[in-house]
Scaffold this motif. Sequence first.
Motif, PDB file in Angstrom:
ATOM      1  N   PRO B 125       0.745  -1.337   0.019  1.00 23.56           N
ATOM      2  CA  PRO B 125      -0.134   0.022   0.050  1.00 23.56           C
ATOM      3  C   PRO B 125       0.967   1.358  -0.013  1.00 23.56           C
ATOM      4  N   ALA B 126       2.140   1.143   0.584  1.00 23.40           N
ATOM      5  CA  ALA B 126       2.801   2.491   0.798  1.00 23.40           C
ATOM      6  C   ALA B 126       3.160   3.058  -0.635  1.00 23.40           C
ATOM      7  N   THR B 127       3.272   2.072  -1.728  1.00 25.37           N
ATOM      8  CA  THR B 127       3.767   2.325  -2.867  1.00 25.37           C
ATOM      9  C   THR B 127       2.345   2.971  -3.778  1.00 25.37           C
ATOM     10  N   LEU B 128       1.204   2.427  -3.671  1.00 24.82           N
ATOM     11  CA  LEU B 128       0.269   2.807  -4.423  1.00 24.82           C
ATOM     12  C   LEU B 128      -0.218   3.996  -3.700  1.00 24.82           C
ATOM     13  N   LEU B 129      -0.377   4.113  -2.545  1.00 25.78           N
ATOM     14  CA  LEU B 129      -0.905   5.197  -1.710  1.00 25.78           C
ATOM     15  C   LEU B 129       0.073   6.494  -2.115  1.00 25.78           C
ATOM     16  N   THR B 130       1.316   6.438  -2.146  1.00 27.63           N
ATOM     17  CA  THR B 130       1.964   7.465  -2.538  1.00 27.63           C
ATOM     18  C   THR B 130       1.920   7.924  -4.006  1.00 27.63           C
ATOM     19  N   ALA B 131       1.463   7.227  -4.788  1.00 27.74           N
ATOM     20  CA  ALA B 131       1.073   7.459  -6.451  1.00 27.74           C
ATOM     21  C   ALA B 131      -0.179   8.231  -6.307  1.00 27.74           C
ATOM     22  N   LEU B 132      -0.920   7.694  -5.288  1.00 21.83           N
ATOM     23  CA  LEU B 132      -2.642   8.244  -5.399  1.00 21.83           C
ATOM     24  C   LEU B 132      -2.401   9.791  -4.707  1.00 21.83           C
ATOM     25  N   ASP B 133      -1.430  10.158  -4.334  1.00 26.90           N
ATOM     26  CA  ASP B 133      -1.328  11.293  -3.404  1.00 26.90           C
ATOM     27  C   ASP B 133      -2.302  11.220  -2.209  1.00 26.90           C
ATOM     28  N   ALA B 134      -2.326   9.952  -1.713  1.00 26.16           N
ATOM     29  CA  ALA B 134      -3.024   9.852  -0.257  1.00 26.16           C
ATOM     30  C   ALA B 134      -2.404  10.619   0.894  1.00 26.16           C
TER      31      ALA B 134
END
Lengths: 151, 286
Positions: B125-134
């Motif tokens: 999740p850290a990778t995806l959430l970084t890309a989504l600007d979470a």
Amino acid sequence: MHVDLVLNGELTAIECADNELILDVVRERLGLTGTKRSCDMEVCGSCTVLLDGLAASACTTLVAEADGKELVTIEGLSDGDELNPVQQAFVDHAAVQCGFCTPGMIMSVQALAMDHPDADDETISEYLSGTICRCTGYVKILEAARQVISE
Amino acid sequence: MRLPPFTLHRPRELGELLELLARYGDDAAVYMGGTELLLIMKLGFAEPGHLVDAKSIPELGELHVSADRLAIGAGVTHRRIERHHDVQRALPVLVDLERRIANVRVRNAGTLGGNLCFAEPHSDPATLLTALDAEVELAGPAGRRRLAVADFILGALSTALDPGEVLTHVHVPVPGPDTLVGYERIVFTERPAATVAVVRGPAGARVVVGALGPRPMRVPHAEMRLVEDDIDAAVEATSSAVADTDTEPGADYRAHLAGVLLRRAWSAATANALSVPGAAAPTKQG
Ligand SMILES: Cc1cc2nc3c(=O)[nH]c(=O)nc-3n(C[C@H](O)[C@H](O)[C@H](O)COP(=O)(O)OP(=O)(O)OC[C@H]3O[C@@H](n4cnc5c(N)ncnc54)[C@H](O)[C@@H]3O)c2cc1C
Ligand code: FES
Ligand code: FES
């Protein structure tokens, strides 16, 4: 601390220290040695139990987590000598070699059948991928799981 | 292995949680699923005298899905996210990711918040959430604040949490229909060996590589190439960014992996878009 739970269908009260783990208490204090310890790090699945119906690694779950809940170990599946359908499927398919992983495998397939009564092969594999058979008897285990789902 | 002794506390509200953390300071640890915490305690890497179980705090168990964002409480397990129909509808890529984390037992107990707070570099999740600007929402003695996930994860096992501060929610913007999102991982043992997330929308692109360094890494050069729809150049830029930061033996292989994963993530993103009526299709196929 004081923990009240339903263990394999029976109301049970346990006095334990805050840091005690389910695996130690069921094996050493309650004499339920069907639940096995192997990796001790939530990887192999040989210690799988059901906590309120959800698969849990007994090696890394506090007894405190069972307070007010229902805990089922491998000993809780059969009705006397009457095997439950998952156990029977493992017998039917000879899905056992040395047998060490078998209790955890059966509990994982039980969890699968409760979570996904219509599981497809991908979901079956997903559940079994979290349980390791050192004898690598996966084909028979997969067949047993398929039988459970199709029943 | 046995756990070192500790006292377990079970606060019922956030204020009580913060009070306990203030009282015991360094000797306290927040305990959620315990899937990481109990492991490191068994291995002797941590020995907190007080575990503060935050699972029963109602606010932390919330999971809200609105048209443009998800608000995921810190006590929400991977299992709840992967089985949540509204999350599936709003952000299927997150559900796909969640389904592949660890094994069913870890997902039944472990939380998304615990995954981010532990800051283990091999986090999906850290990778995806970084890309989504979470963003993460934190609460502590100094009140509440919000931080981008990219600013929250500082390094391996290191976050921006101040002493006595807790994560309360993860806020994830839901990408609009004109935004492409893809995520891919490769895993050899338990945790992913490499992860790549890609997002491209009207406001630009994000390419984030995870698990190959201490924290998720954005690749601005690849992002620029993707805005131009040049996936080949983006793949090359991603591989060379990894090669530039990775000095360990086998760096060439990992650089190659990152490029391959970007290509796969982009294909997945464009395939997802083509299957959603009215969604943006890229002008040039990767
Ligand atoms: C066998 C195994 C395989 C795994 N595979 C993967 C994988 O493939 N991909 C992946 O991404 N992850 C993987 N993980 C990691 C998994 O996602 C995490 O273990 C889990 O999400 C942690 O959540 P938890 O609630 O159990 O955290 P806990 O163990 O309870 O806590 C973890 C840490 O965070 C702190 N913490 C927790 N919540 C808060 C909070 N709200 N505020 C402040 N601090 C807090 C705790 O004090 C502790 O230091 C794996 C883990 C295991 C054990
Ligand atoms: S002993 Fe618990 S998962 Fe291996
Ligand atoms: S039967 Fe021997 S480990 Fe599975």
